[in-house]
Write a protein that holds these residues in place. Sequence first.
Motif, short mmCIF file in Angstrom:
data_model
loop_
_atom_site.label_atom_id
_atom_site.label_comp_id
_atom_site.label_asym_id
_atom_site.label_seq_id
_atom_site.Cartn_x
_atom_site.Cartn_y
_atom_site.Cartn_z
N GLU A 51 -11.31 1.94 108.88
CA GLU A 51 -10.77 3.29 109.08
C GLU A 51 -10.99 4.16 107.84
OE1 GLU A 51 -6.74 2.53 110.27
OE2 GLU A 51 -7.34 1.95 112.30
N LYS A 52 -10.84 3.58 106.66
CA LYS A 52 -11.09 4.32 105.41
C LYS A 52 -12.56 4.73 105.34
CE LYS A 52 -10.81 5.47 100.97
NZ LYS A 52 -10.64 6.84 100.66
N ALA A 53 -13.46 3.82 105.68
CA ALA A 53 -14.88 4.13 105.66
C ALA A 53 -15.20 5.24 106.66
CB ALA A 53 -15.71 2.89 105.95
N LEU A 54 -14.64 5.13 107.86
CA LEU A 54 -14.87 6.17 108.87
C LEU A 54 -14.34 7.53 108.40
CD1 LEU A 54 -14.13 4.36 112.24
CD2 LEU A 54 -16.27 5.45 111.55
N GLU A 55 -13.20 7.52 107.76
CA GLU A 55 -12.63 8.77 107.25
C GLU A 55 -13.55 9.40 106.21
OE1 GLU A 55 -8.77 10.23 104.66
OE2 GLU A 55 -8.64 8.37 105.77
N GLU A 56 -14.05 8.59 105.28
CA GLU A 56 -14.97 9.10 104.25
C GLU A 56 -16.26 9.63 104.89
OE1 GLU A 56 -14.71 9.66 101.01
OE2 GLU A 56 -12.70 8.83 100.88
N LEU A 57 -16.80 8.89 105.84
CA LEU A 57 -18.04 9.32 106.48
C LEU A 57 -17.83 10.57 107.32
CD1 LEU A 57 -19.36 5.81 107.48
CD2 LEU A 57 -20.43 7.39 105.83
N TYR A 58 -16.70 10.67 107.98
CA TYR A 58 -16.41 11.87 108.76
C TYR A 58 -16.27 13.07 107.83
CZ TYR A 58 -14.32 15.26 111.81
OH TYR A 58 -14.07 16.41 112.50
#
Length: 181
Positions: A51-58
């Motif tokens: 979820e942290k990775a997705l947040e950064e990528l988003y």
Amino acid sequence: MEPETLAAVFGLGGTLVGAGVSVWATIISQRHQARTAVTQRTEDRGRAAGEKALEELYNLRRFMTEFTAAMAREEGQPWRLTAKRHFDEAELAVMLMPNAREVQDRIEELMGIAGATLMVGREHAQATDGMELIREIRRCRSMAVEAIQILSAYMRDDALPGPSRLVIERREAEAHSEEMY
């Protein structure tokens, strides 16, 4: 032996067997619960990292979508540091995901392409025209979108999407350069 004594011996034996089975079942149950708890904590940490990775990528994708070549030239290139920071944070979070080797490899490959794009662009920042800068921004955004698709598929337990045209071209170029040496 008297029937009362025989009944008492059998009763005692049954009690001991029952107690042994009960203790054994309790130990097995506790071990299973401990393994389940460890597995659950690992999955929870992996989900949080994903979820942290997705947040950064988003956030990176949104940043790159709202960004223009004119803004890049006006600000003197700090956008590259922002993009690199988002890529790095996402990659770090992905590396903390357990049992996700294929996802980690795919994201690492994308981040390598994005990092190379940012580095080459920075080296040629003064000489690049507006169109090249726009292409660079689009490549970085494409890498973020592809990484989002990979992570999202993984977190939904779907099959991972195939590599994009840009990744395939990069692999072919690397293979060709290795053949030359």
